[in-house]
Design an enzyme around this catalytic site. Structure first.
Site, PDB file in Angstrom:
ATOM      1  N   CYS A  77      -4.415  12.633  12.354  1.00  0.00           N
ATOM      2  CA  CYS A  77      -5.295  11.389  12.631  1.00  0.00           C
ATOM      3  C   CYS A  77      -5.157  10.707  13.960  1.00  0.00           C
ATOM      4  O   CYS A  77      -4.486  11.272  14.753  1.00  0.00           O
ATOM      5  CB  CYS A  77      -5.081  10.285  11.648  1.00  0.00           C
ATOM      6  N   ARG A  98      -8.464  -0.933   4.682  1.00  0.00           N
ATOM      7  CA  ARG A  98      -7.604   0.299   4.002  1.00  0.00           C
ATOM      8  C   ARG A  98      -6.134  -0.248   3.475  1.00  0.00           C
ATOM      9  O   ARG A  98      -5.696   0.298   2.743  1.00  0.00           O
ATOM     10  CB  ARG A  98      -7.525   1.606   4.926  1.00  0.00           C
ATOM     11  N   ARG A 114      -4.275  10.436   4.259  1.00  0.00           N
ATOM     12  CA  ARG A 114      -3.077  11.122   4.244  1.00  0.00           C
ATOM     13  C   ARG A 114      -2.360  10.977   3.067  1.00  0.00           C
ATOM     14  O   ARG A 114      -1.590  11.843   2.506  1.00  0.00           O
ATOM     15  CB  ARG A 114      -2.480  10.848   5.524  1.00  0.00           C
ATOM     16  N   ARG A 125       0.580  14.870  12.950  1.00  0.00           N
ATOM     17  CA  ARG A 125       1.245  14.893  11.527  1.00  0.00           C
ATOM     18  C   ARG A 125       1.274  15.930  10.846  1.00  0.00           C
ATOM     19  O   ARG A 125       0.479  16.061   9.959  1.00  0.00           O
ATOM     20  CB  ARG A 125       0.437  13.650  10.847  1.00  0.00           C
ATOM     21  N   PRO A 126       2.157  16.773  11.199  1.00  0.00           N
ATOM     22  CA  PRO A 126       2.231  18.203  10.521  1.00  0.00           C
ATOM     23  C   PRO A 126       3.059  17.990   9.030  1.00  0.00           C
ATOM     24  O   PRO A 126       3.288  16.933   8.969  1.00  0.00           O
ATOM     25  CB  PRO A 126       3.367  19.048  11.491  1.00  0.00           C
ATOM     26  N   ILE A 127       3.047  18.922   8.212  1.00  0.00           N
ATOM     27  CA  ILE A 127       3.473  18.901   6.740  1.00  0.00           C
ATOM     28  C   ILE A 127       4.611  19.810   6.585  1.00  0.00           C
ATOM     29  O   ILE A 127       5.016  20.075   5.405  1.00  0.00           O
ATOM     30  CB  ILE A 127       2.364  18.811   5.862  1.00  0.00           C
ATOM     31  N   ASP A 128       5.306  20.467   7.814  1.00  0.00           N
ATOM     32  CA  ASP A 128       6.271  21.452   7.604  1.00  0.00           C
ATOM     33  C   ASP A 128       7.339  20.891   6.722  1.00  0.00           C
ATOM     34  O   ASP A 128       7.951  21.807   6.167  1.00  0.00           O
ATOM     35  CB  ASP A 128       6.724  21.958   9.353  1.00  0.00           C
ATOM     36  N   LEU A 129       7.653  19.566   7.035  1.00  0.00           N
ATOM     37  CA  LEU A 129       8.998  19.276   6.138  1.00  0.00           C
ATOM     38  C   LEU A 129       8.654  19.115   4.685  1.00  0.00           C
ATOM     39  O   LEU A 129       9.681  19.482   3.785  1.00  0.00           O
ATOM     40  CB  LEU A 129       9.475  17.980   6.971  1.00  0.00           C
ATOM     41  N   ASP A 174       4.612   0.754  11.976  1.00  0.00           N
ATOM     42  CA  ASP A 174       3.543   0.089  11.490  1.00  0.00           C
ATOM     43  C   ASP A 174       3.314  -1.272  12.069  1.00  0.00           C
ATOM     44  O   ASP A 174       2.397  -2.048  11.693  1.00  0.00           O
ATOM     45  CB  ASP A 174       3.181   0.194   9.964  1.00  0.00           C
ATOM     46  N   LYS A 178       0.753  -1.355   0.015  1.00  0.00           N
ATOM     47  CA  LYS A 178       0.041   0.081   0.012  1.00  0.00           C
ATOM     48  C   LYS A 178       0.827   1.193  -0.096  1.00  0.00           C
ATOM     49  O   LYS A 178       0.756   2.283  -0.719  1.00  0.00           O
ATOM     50  CB  LYS A 178      -0.761  -0.024   1.431  1.00  0.00           C
ATOM     51  N   ASN A 179       2.061   1.333   0.801  1.00  0.00           N
ATOM     52  CA  ASN A 179       2.521   2.614   1.079  1.00  0.00           C
ATOM     53  C   ASN A 179       3.750   2.702  -0.094  1.00  0.00           C
ATOM     54  O   ASN A 179       4.345   3.678  -0.141  1.00  0.00           O
ATOM     55  CB  ASN A 179       3.272   2.820   2.330  1.00  0.00           C
TER      56      ASN A 179
END
Ligand code: EPZ
Length: 427
Positions: free
Chosen positions: A115, A398, A91, A120-124, A306, A22-23
């Site tokens: 979640c 999922r 995400r 889970r920031p997206i700053d990077l 995970d 999946k990933n």
């Protein structure tokens, strides 16, 4: 809504086939947006996340066809707007940002949001794209990015918990069409990132240092279509390996990539399981005695976050004290309280869970809160004496292809049933 009704106490026996990862497939699907030419992707897992990503790509103007594990994606014309209604559901869809920006010079992508496992920031992600020359603003819940032509740059992508998997994917994809050379330091080394790089190179991208924390991408003017087969899902493989040891069974995990599972196999052996490598298969059985082990999650090649929840289930069976420390996500112990319903003794203290193992588990009604927590509850139900009802298995669908069928083929008594009325009242 559906649940899993499980009758526990049956050792799993036989062979299970691992599906595509999946990933790996989600960012690979996004990467197909980097070219107007057709891309063919094989060993695509039949998952709700994949179907949602198909919807998102279609909403961006791509032609998408999924049939029997093969995806064909072609995006001759593209929209730059990825809507909140779709992106908020998953995400992984945020990794369309890099390809849209690189291909169109602009992108309008909903913030993915947090979640249950963390903020889970997206700053990077944004730091990396800004380093490539994009001007980025957050407006009305959307990332609005512009860059007539991205330019190669040197950037450091390390953050609070080390590196970022999807952040590396977004920046690497954007850099493939940038002018000049990009050096990403502290890049993620996960096999899924390596697989994405493999697909990009098949499309004509120039990338070196793949699999190391130092990625060098030499931008090209355009990419072409490609055919590619996705790697097997190491998290699914690890889940069945732990299920074999937990149920005191013997399972051959086939079509796996044992070389992606060293950290998991190492901890399984330390816990007393017997793990044998047979080509692309792993043969797993529980040894004479389960032992408590301490586990700390880390970015790859460390122990995967995970697999933390599934390993916690195994530690509830090992007589003695185990300490499980979660270093990647700040809130990934929601399964502990549900495992307590089955009789487990787990105390969460900050980033660690202290598991007092060896107590028998007994069946109960439990509720899944996220993908990997739901897998752990299924494993606990397979071990517990009596019936267990795992609710909200849409989380499971999922990331696990037909888990109930695969488990039944291993001898388990697992049924997918509609949510019982009394449960619906509780919803
Ligand atoms: C990917 O998520 C996976 N998802 C996750 O799998 C997996 O748990 C995670 O990598 C870690 O291995 C997909 O590939 C779709 P990160 P991702 O960015 O990329 C912090 C599953 O169960 N961070 O590597 O979103 C972040 O908060 C899922 O299949 C920042 O601080 O994870 C976290 O603490 C769950 N700023 C840490 O880094 C950023 O800009 C690692 O997150 C980005 C991340």
């Amino acid at each position: 809504m559906e649940c899993y009704q499980i009758e526990g106490g049956i050792p799993l026996r036989g062979a299970v086939q691992v599906s595509g990862a999946k990933n790996a497939v989600l960012p690979i699907m996004a990467a197909a947006l980097l070219t107007p030419e057709p891309c063919v992707i094989r060993r695509v897992p039949d998952l709700s996340d994949v179907r949602l990503m198909c919807e998102i790509l279609t909403s961006l103007g791509a032609q998408v066809r999924l049939a029997e594990g093969t995806l064909t994606i072609q995006a001759p014309n593209l929209e730059g707007h990825a809507d909140y209604k779709l992106v908020r559901q998953m995400r992984g869809s945020f990794c369309v940002l890099g390809p849209l920006l690189a291909r169109l010079g602009r992108a309008h992508v909903s913030l993915p949001g947090g979640c249950v496992i963390g903020s889970r920031p997206i700053d990077l992600h944004l730091k990396g794209l800004r380093a490539l020359g994009a001007s980025i603003a957050i407006e009305r819940g959307y990332v609005c990015a512009e860059a007539p032509r991205l330019a190669g740059a040197e950037l450091f992508l390390g953050g609070r918990a080390g590196t970022t998997v999807l952040g590396t994917a977004n920046v690497m994809m954007a850099a493939t069409l940038a002018k000049g050379v990009t050096l990403i330091e502290s890049a993620a080394c996960e096999p899924e990132v390596v697989d994405l790089a493999g697909f990009l190179v098949a499309m004509g991208a120039k990338i070196s240092g793949v699999g190391s924390p130092f990625l060098t991408i030499t931008g090209v003017n355009e990419l072409h279509g490609a055919e590619y087969e996705v790697i097997p899902d190491r998290i699914e493989a690890a889940t069945y390996a732990i299920a074999a040891a937990a149920t005191n069974g013997e399972v051959a995990i086939q079509n796996a990539r044992p070389d992606h599972l060293h950290a998991v196999v190492d901890k399984l052996r330390e816990a007393g399981a017997e793990v044998e490598r047979q080509g692309s298969a792993l043969l797993v059985r529980r040894g004479p005695r389960l032992a408590p082990v301490d586990v700390t999650t880390q970015p790859y090649a460390g122990f995967p976050t995970d697999v933390q929840a599934q390993m916690m289930v195994l530690m509830t069976l090992a007589p003695g004290i185990s300490i499980i420390t979660e270093r990647v996500f700040e809130a990934r112990f929601t399964h502990a309280a549900e495992l307590a319903r089955l009789g487990a003794d787990i105390v969460v203290e900050g980033p660690s869970a202290i598991v007092k193992g060896g107590l028998p588990l007994s069946g109960a009604r439990v509720m899944a809160s996220d993908l990997r927590a739901s897998a752990a509850l299924v494993l606990a139900g397979l071990v517990a004496e009596g019936p267990t009802l795992v609710r909200r298995i849409y989380h499971l669908d999922r990331g696990y292809v037909s888990m109930d069928e695969k488990l039944r083929r291993l001898g388990a008594n697992v049924q997918r049933v509609p949510e019982p009325p009394e449960e619906l009242e509780l919803c």
